[in-house]
Design a protein around this motif. Structure first.
Motif, PDB file in Angstrom:
ATOM      1  N   ARG A  34       0.830  -1.189   0.000  1.00  0.00           N
ATOM      2  CA  ARG A  34       0.000   0.000   0.000  1.00  0.00           C
ATOM      3  C   ARG A  34       0.868   1.244   0.000  1.00  0.00           C
ATOM      4  NH1 ARG A  34      -4.823   2.198   3.951  1.00  0.00           N
ATOM      5  NH2 ARG A  34      -4.622   4.317   3.204  1.00  0.00           N
ATOM      6  N   ILE A  35       0.409   2.228  -0.730  1.00  0.00           N
ATOM      7  CA  ILE A  35       1.157   3.475  -0.768  1.00  0.00           C
ATOM      8  C   ILE A  35       0.190   4.618  -0.520  1.00  0.00           C
ATOM      9  CG2 ILE A  35       1.010   3.385  -3.288  1.00  0.00           C
ATOM     10  CD1 ILE A  35       3.485   5.128  -3.363  1.00  0.00           C
ATOM     11  N   SER A  36       0.414   5.319   0.577  1.00  0.00           N
ATOM     12  CA  SER A  36      -0.478   6.420   0.927  1.00  0.00           C
ATOM     13  C   SER A  36       0.042   7.712   0.320  1.00  0.00           C
ATOM     14  CB  SER A  36      -0.562   6.566   2.439  1.00  0.00           C
ATOM     15  OG  SER A  36       0.678   6.997   2.957  1.00  0.00           O
ATOM     16  N   GLU A  37      -0.820   8.683   0.252  1.00  0.00           N
ATOM     17  CA  GLU A  37      -0.405   9.987  -0.260  1.00  0.00           C
ATOM     18  C   GLU A  37       0.795  10.508   0.510  1.00  0.00           C
ATOM     19  OE1 GLU A  37      -4.605  11.856  -1.529  1.00  0.00           O
ATOM     20  OE2 GLU A  37      -3.186  13.223  -0.595  1.00  0.00           O
ATOM     21  N   LEU A  38       0.748  10.333   1.802  1.00  0.00           N
ATOM     22  CA  LEU A  38       1.809  10.904   2.634  1.00  0.00           C
ATOM     23  C   LEU A  38       3.153  10.264   2.347  1.00  0.00           C
ATOM     24  CD1 LEU A  38      -0.942  11.546   4.091  1.00  0.00           C
ATOM     25  CD2 LEU A  38       0.447  11.821   6.136  1.00  0.00           C
ATOM     26  N   GLN A  39       3.127   8.955   2.170  1.00  0.00           N
ATOM     27  CA  GLN A  39       4.369   8.280   1.793  1.00  0.00           C
ATOM     28  C   GLN A  39       4.873   8.826   0.463  1.00  0.00           C
ATOM     29  OE1 GLN A  39       2.315   4.305   2.497  1.00  0.00           O
ATOM     30  NE2 GLN A  39       4.479   3.732   2.413  1.00  0.00           N
ATOM     31  N   ALA A  40       3.931   8.944  -0.476  1.00  0.00           N
ATOM     32  CA  ALA A  40       4.309   9.434  -1.802  1.00  0.00           C
ATOM     33  C   ALA A  40       4.896  10.831  -1.701  1.00  0.00           C
ATOM     34  CB  ALA A  40       3.092   9.431  -2.720  1.00  0.00           C
ATOM     35  N   VAL A  41       4.353  11.622  -0.807  1.00  0.00           N
ATOM     36  CA  VAL A  41       4.879  12.974  -0.601  1.00  0.00           C
ATOM     37  C   VAL A  41       6.310  12.902  -0.085  1.00  0.00           C
ATOM     38  CG1 VAL A  41       4.713  14.999   0.885  1.00  0.00           C
ATOM     39  CG2 VAL A  41       2.674  14.128  -0.260  1.00  0.00           C
ATOM     40  N   GLU A  42       6.536  12.035   0.893  1.00  0.00           N
ATOM     41  CA  GLU A  42       7.877  11.898   1.456  1.00  0.00           C
ATOM     42  C   GLU A  42       8.858  11.412   0.397  1.00  0.00           C
ATOM     43  OE1 GLU A  42       8.406   9.747   4.945  1.00  0.00           O
ATOM     44  OE2 GLU A  42       7.268  11.126   6.214  1.00  0.00           O
ATOM     45  N   ILE A  43       8.444  10.380  -0.319  1.00  0.00           N
ATOM     46  CA  ILE A  43       9.305   9.772  -1.328  1.00  0.00           C
ATOM     47  C   ILE A  43       9.726  10.768  -2.391  1.00  0.00           C
ATOM     48  CG2 ILE A  43       9.278   8.157  -3.270  1.00  0.00           C
ATOM     49  CD1 ILE A  43       7.532   6.328  -1.544  1.00  0.00           C
ATOM     50  N   THR A  44       8.749  11.526  -2.874  1.00  0.00           N
ATOM     51  CA  THR A  44       9.010  12.348  -4.041  1.00  0.00           C
ATOM     52  C   THR A  44       9.384  13.785  -3.706  1.00  0.00           C
ATOM     53  OG1 THR A  44       6.689  12.970  -4.222  1.00  0.00           O
ATOM     54  CG2 THR A  44       7.361  10.990  -5.374  1.00  0.00           C
ATOM     55  N   SER A  45       9.226  14.163  -2.444  1.00  0.00           N
ATOM     56  CA  SER A  45       9.462  15.556  -2.048  1.00  0.00           C
ATOM     57  C   SER A  45       8.610  16.512  -2.869  1.00  0.00           C
ATOM     58  CB  SER A  45      10.934  15.948  -2.194  1.00  0.00           C
ATOM     59  OG  SER A  45      11.784  14.896  -1.867  1.00  0.00           O
ATOM     60  N   VAL A  46       7.416  16.077  -3.131  1.00  0.00           N
ATOM     61  CA  VAL A  46       6.476  16.912  -3.869  1.00  0.00           C
ATOM     62  C   VAL A  46       5.227  17.018  -3.007  1.00  0.00           C
ATOM     63  CG1 VAL A  46       4.899  16.827  -5.841  1.00  0.00           C
ATOM     64  CG2 VAL A  46       7.331  16.400  -6.188  1.00  0.00           C
ATOM     65  N   SER A  47       4.561  18.137  -3.073  1.00  0.00           N
ATOM     66  CA  SER A  47       3.437  18.335  -2.161  1.00  0.00           C
ATOM     67  C   SER A  47       2.219  17.513  -2.560  1.00  0.00           C
ATOM     68  CB  SER A  47       3.076  19.810  -2.077  1.00  0.00           C
ATOM     69  OG  SER A  47       2.491  20.222  -3.280  1.00  0.00           O
ATOM     70  N   ARG A  48       1.223  17.504  -1.711  1.00  0.00           N
ATOM     71  CA  ARG A  48       0.133  16.549  -1.867  1.00  0.00           C
ATOM     72  C   ARG A  48      -0.651  16.715  -3.169  1.00  0.00           C
ATOM     73  NH1 ARG A  48      -3.934  16.462   2.653  1.00  0.00           N
ATOM     74  NH2 ARG A  48      -4.825  14.844   1.352  1.00  0.00           N
ATOM     75  N   THR A  49      -0.911  17.933  -3.567  1.00  0.00           N
ATOM     76  CA  THR A  49      -1.753  18.130  -4.747  1.00  0.00           C
ATOM     77  C   THR A  49      -1.180  17.451  -5.995  1.00  0.00           C
ATOM     78  OG1 THR A  49      -2.527  20.201  -3.802  1.00  0.00           O
ATOM     79  CG2 THR A  49      -2.970  19.827  -6.127  1.00  0.00           C
ATOM     80  N   PRO A  50       0.037  17.770  -6.389  1.00  0.00           N
ATOM     81  CA  PRO A  50       0.572  17.083  -7.580  1.00  0.00           C
ATOM     82  C   PRO A  50       0.796  15.591  -7.355  1.00  0.00           C
ATOM     83  CG  PRO A  50       2.233  18.527  -6.616  1.00  0.00           C
ATOM     84  CD  PRO A  50       0.956  18.826  -5.913  1.00  0.00           C
TER      85      PRO A  50
END
Lengths: 251, 251
Positions: A34-50
């Motif tokens: 599972r990949i949550s938005e927050l993880q994705a934010v951390e991983i990519t250093s991009v904010s939640r919207t994009p």
DNA sequence: AAACCGATTTATGTATACTTAATTTGGCAA
DNA sequence: TTGCCAAATTAAGTATACATAAATCGGTTT
């Protein structure tokens, strides 16, 4: 925006999408995970919207699957899924070939395809084939399939083929690379090239049924060979997205 | 959130998506028309974030097209596109039928399909067919196609068929409704039902090629009839998404 | 000890402010 | 008059604050 752009002129959304896709295809994110938005934010250093947009796009692409309760998981594929995707593409390309033969496909439109065909001929003639030539073959083969698809002149058909081909293991290039390690690799190339020749000829002569049949045979061959290649996975370093594979071999 | 929810328990994203889709299909938003996020916000009374998601989803669905410079436009479809979509679905369903025949499709799995078949039989037997029976036929026919698709057991194939069927003019229901006003409507229903019967029989007897062939014939018939129906558009009140149609008749 | 209820925490959904890019308009110069 | 440049306006891209819903953890009660 962030302190400094590692890649200027590329949107955050695209950057996140690329980063996540890389991690999925390389297996850093495992199938089923599972990949949550927050993880994705951390991983990519991009904010939640994009990031959210990137996730939706990846879901659309077929690499992620939305979880009803929210969030996404990395999609897992069976060998059957991979083989079916090849057959699916072949079926669609068969339809494309038939449309190309039955409709337009004027001499002028056919020109690029015939040119591509003879380029492939040049490359496949070498035996043994050089690394560079093989690489060129992979590219040119992808071009051949793309040109053929376009020749159908049917937007819905083109759209579907593009969607299927976007799967990392279902693209023409992926297949050619995957079967390149088989002992009879060069023979397979020759037979494939024969198919290419026949389909162009059939289109030129407005033989829709024949054009379709040969593309389907092309796909059936691909499925058979890929199944063989999947048997001994040691040969499969070249198959992209093997990381997505989960289940045991079929049959 | 907004002052009061017109529909409780439905997300803003979904609400926006539904509202926009309705406007597209009803022709309030015309094909080719550009639609910006801000307009979409005004139209749907939903804020930018969910509206943007809705737009992306509609693009994915095929009703909108992203404009490179930003924003979206309502996609326009030609009659050719519509007919091709039907043929496309038929081709995919043919593949699904073959897979169903060649693989699993145990007696137990076949049961719902056979039940659906006999339900259809009941309905189609009436002549003239009542309005209620016709409506039930539309529903049951859609169910038949969905069951058949599922029987393939192939996730990639199911996914593609679902995508194509999601086009408002390419769903099984849309087709049945569109050709219902033709003079030979009842005959067409009977022939279609014959196809249904054959495909089930072929699957049951593991005759993949026959199963595939009959589904493709099913689609070819559909294309032929729909082309006729499109000739005199007066009969087409029932075709959903006629608003998406732009170009002149083909051939 | 187990089960249930409540409170806290975590994550998604939504709204909006802010930033950047693109397009259009007005003015100036050739 | 026309073409170009600059400034202003508008829309898309992004960040983030806020709201709500879900899930988890701890405590109490049976």
């Amino acid at each position: 925006m962030s302190e400094r752009d590692t890649e200027r002129s590329v949107s955050q959304t695209v950057r996140a999408q690329l980063a996540l896709r890389d991690m999925i295809l390389s297996g850093t994110l495992r199938p089923g995970e599972r990949i949550s938005e927050l993880q994705a934010v951390e991983i990519t250093s991009v904010s939640r919207t994009p990031v959210r947009l990137a996730l939706v796009r990846l879901e659309d692409e077929g690499l992620l699957q939305a979880i009803p309760s929210g969030g996404f998981m990395v999609k897992a594929f069976s060998e059957r899924d991979i083989l079916d995707s090849i057959e699916l593409r072949g079926t669609l390309e068969g339809l494309a070939a038939r449309f190309a033969a039955e409709r337009g496909a004027s001499a002028r439109n056919l020109e690029p395809l015939k040119e591509c065909l003879s380029d492939l001929d040049q490359l496949v003639r070498q035996d043994p084939i050089s690394v560079e030539a093989f690489s060129a073959y992979v590219t040119m083969n992808a071009r051949f399939h793309a040109l053929l698809t376009d020749l159908s002149g049917s937007a819905p058909v083109i759209r579907q083929i593009d969607r299927v081909s976007a799967m990392p293991f279902a693209s023409p290039s992926a297949f050619v690379m995957a079967q390149s390690a088989l002992p009879e690799a060069h023979n397979i190339l020759l037979i494939g090239q024969e198919h290419h020749r026949i389909v162009v000829d059939a289109i030129e002569n407005r033989e829709g049924a024949r054009a379709e049949a040969v593309m389907r045979e092309h796909a059936r061959l691909a499925v058979r060979n890929l199944r063989l290649a999947l048997r001994n996975r040691t040969h499969l370093d070249l198959l992209p997205a093997l990381a997505l594979l989960t289940s045991a071999p079929t049959d």
